[in-house]
Design a protein around this motif. Structure first.
Motif: not given
Length: 247
Positions: A99-122
């Protein structure tokens, strides 16, 4: 100004932050529900079965934060916060990233970046549960399921072990902030049985007794900041007695 008079050299035990994980049905929810005056932030059904106080299942991560804020800011007499469960919370975190980064899937950020972005929320989640512990003097119990992953040991051949069923980056961050990580399982032993033709084999034997493992082994992740036994009955009172060194 800091001075040597500010040095503290005596133990100071705050309520524990416990991460208890294991296979479905081992008794994690019952374990957490036996803590003093628990309230569940539930991302899956389970607390209803044990009859524990619980907030409505949130539809998104912002509602999780709202429930945490409620427990921080409102007057109440709850003594234990239970998150049930971590792996059902993770999809809400991922959806918030999308929702924050206007992605359809966490994988759409590419190269694992979505999971790194998720760390801010964690990190926001960790700050929230720490505020509950520090400001309300509440214990925190986080429940999660286990999964088997291959562990690449730099000093030995790879082997399988039980780990927490969320993305490794998130698991590492949350484990770092917990005082105790317990692997919940059934107590087993082995015995030799006759396999025929003069051969003996070892078979696992279970008693049905449920235990929480508090020291790491090759087969599972565990951790304790307390000098407690490596294995205890899966019972809140036993665990707290060990932490506070009570007979």
């Amino acid at each position: 100004m800091v001075s040597l008079s500010d040095v503290v050299d005596t133990p100071s035990l705050k309520p524990p932050r416990v991460l208890a994980y294991g296979p479905p049905g081992v008794g994690k929810t019952t374990f957490a529900a036996s803590a003093p005056k628990p309230i569940f932030i539930q991302t899956e059904n389970g607390a209803d079965v044990v009859g524990a106080a619980r907030l409505p299942i949130p539809e998104n991560y912002l509602q999780v934060e709202e429930q945490i804020g409620l427990l921080v800011n409102e007057t109440h007499d709850y003594q234990t916060l239970v998150i049930d469960s971590l792996d059902w919370l993770e999809p809400l975190v991922w959806a918030r990233v999308c929702e924050q980064h206007k992605l359809k899937s966490i994988e759409d950020a590419g190269y694992g970046k979505g999971y790194v972005m998720a760390l801010d929320i964690w990190r926001r989640f960790i700050a929230g549960i720490n505020a509950i512990r520090d400001q309300k003097n509440m214990a925190v119990v986080i429940l999660g399921h286990s999964q088997i992953r291959k562990f690449e040991d730099p000093d030995a051949d790879p082997f399988d072990r039980y780990e927490i069923k969320i993305h490794k980056r998130a698991a590492d961050l949350i484990m770092e902030h917990c005082d105790l990580i317990g692997f919940c399982t059934y107590k087993t032993s082995t015995k030799q049985v006759d396999a025929g033709f003069g051969r003996k084999v070892n078979r696992a034997v279970g008693t049905g007794e449920r235990v929480i493992k508090t020291e790491p082994r090759p087969a599972f992740i565990a951790k304790s900041r307390y000098p407690i036994p490596a294995e205890l009955p899966l019972d809140w009172n036993n665990l707290i007695a060990a932490i506070y060194n009570k007979e």
